[in-house]
Enzyme design. Sequence first.
Site, PDB file in Angstrom:
ATOM      1  N   LYS A   1      56.042  23.462  42.403  1.00  0.00           N
ATOM      2  CA  LYS A   1      56.972  24.237  41.591  1.00  0.00           C
ATOM      3  C   LYS A   1      57.661  25.336  42.402  1.00  0.00           C
ATOM      4  CE  LYS A   1      57.208  27.096  37.418  1.00  0.00           C
ATOM      5  NZ  LYS A   1      57.934  28.176  38.101  1.00  0.00           N
TER       6      LYS A   1
ATOM      7  N   LYS B   1      66.394  21.244  37.683  1.00  0.00           N
ATOM      8  CA  LYS B   1      65.235  21.172  38.571  1.00  0.00           C
ATOM      9  C   LYS B   1      64.790  19.729  38.768  1.00  0.00           C
ATOM     10  CE  LYS B   1      63.564  25.857  37.820  1.00  0.00           C
ATOM     11  NZ  LYS B   1      62.436  26.735  37.403  1.00  0.00           N
ATOM     12  N   GLY B   2      64.857  18.902  37.707  1.00  0.00           N
ATOM     13  CA  GLY B   2      64.469  17.495  37.815  1.00  0.00           C
ATOM     14  C   GLY B   2      63.305  17.166  36.918  1.00  0.00           C
TER      15      GLY B   2
ATOM     16  N   ARG C   1      59.949  12.870  28.404  1.00  0.00           N
ATOM     17  CA  ARG C   1      60.361  13.680  29.554  1.00  0.00           C
ATOM     18  C   ARG C   1      60.426  15.159  29.195  1.00  0.00           C
ATOM     19  NH1 ARG C   1      63.681   9.387  30.456  1.00  0.00           N
ATOM     20  NH2 ARG C   1      65.516  10.447  29.649  1.00  0.00           N
TER      21      ARG C   1
ATOM     22  N   ARG D   1      76.279  19.974  37.431  1.00  0.00           N
ATOM     23  CA  ARG D   1      75.157  20.531  36.680  1.00  0.00           C
ATOM     24  C   ARG D   1      73.925  20.483  37.574  1.00  0.00           C
ATOM     25  NH1 ARG D   1      73.323  16.791  32.307  1.00  0.00           N
ATOM     26  NH2 ARG D   1      75.316  17.282  31.318  1.00  0.00           N
TER      27      ARG D   1
ATOM     28  N   ASP E   1      74.756  11.852  34.206  1.00  0.00           N
ATOM     29  CA  ASP E   1      73.385  12.312  34.394  1.00  0.00           C
ATOM     30  C   ASP E   1      72.782  11.647  35.622  1.00  0.00           C
ATOM     31  OD1 ASP E   1      73.259  14.018  32.231  1.00  0.00           O
ATOM     32  OD2 ASP E   1      72.491  12.503  30.855  1.00  0.00           O
ATOM     33  N   MET E   2      71.833  12.331  36.247  1.00  0.00           N
ATOM     34  CA  MET E   2      71.147  11.758  37.399  1.00  0.00           C
ATOM     35  C   MET E   2      69.755  11.317  36.975  1.00  0.00           C
ATOM     36  SD  MET E   2      72.002  10.979  40.465  1.00  0.00           S
ATOM     37  CE  MET E   2      73.322  12.091  40.974  1.00  0.00           C
TER      38      MET E   2
END
Length: 310
Positions: A203, A189-190, A290, A186, A136-137
């Site tokens: 956006k 969008k963040g 989140r 993967r 994961d980032m």
Amino acid sequence: MLSSKALLLAASRRPALRRALVGVPATRRVVDRFVAGETLDDALAAVRRLTGSGIAVTLDHLGEDVTDRDLARRSRDAYLAALDGLAPLGLGPDAEVSVKLSAFGQALPGGEELALELVRPVVEAATAIGTTVTLDMEESGTVDSTLRVLAELRREHPRTGAVLQAALVRTEDDVAALAVPGSRVRLVKGAYDEPPSVAHPGKDEVDAAYARCLGVLMRGGGYPMVGSHDPRMVALAQRLAGEYGRAPESWEVQMLYGIRSGEQARLAAAGVRVRAYVPYGADWYGYLVRRLAERPANLRFFLRSLVTTS
């Protein structure tokens, strides 16, 4: 004035608000929607249910930003236990795991080397049962470190995957570098609140960047993982897969556990490879906040839960 997303992400780092939110009975209803449970048995039950309905999974043991090496080793052990639990199910690549390197000590002194040392046996265990690990980032400041760890792991385990966030300006270059045969990416969008110096400002800009990055991945030789609940992006992925002659097994759509479950089932029934991101564990607070920050619908669901009696 701070946006609701910025306020929620700031709240995720405040212990007093954490205690208050965890203590609200309505919170449990929200947690049960977005988190598979607090134990590995809970997670494996979700795995069996989802894979039985034709949806692949990636397991995420919740926990990040560990404060000492003992906690980092516990993260390693939790993932090794998860892979031990997956092994007898014989699901192969239909059940992989996702890891956050911050849970493996990335932010500690010497953290990059520690994270690599601790995540390596997890990747080895995944390979041994015929599946994969995706890194994961997290915040923008960890991207270079995470990509260096990825490069090291891919030397012996080339199917190790990575997450890239379209919100970051640098991601178009990173996508181009990773859109190569054998690479698994993967694209999301963040979910982090990033400064304008490194992130697209709004956006519409993020959506446009996502579409451009998706085009690069679909044209490339790797395995794109379309991490999005946005119907426009999923439709774009399907169109691009058709244009570039991609076989159904050469890419997939990934969505979060508990979000658009009906759409996940519909896509899977239509022949799209779908994977649900399944989080579990007691340390669910940061993940939950989140998810609330990402989408107004999630926040509305939570607020309705606060005023709805059980």
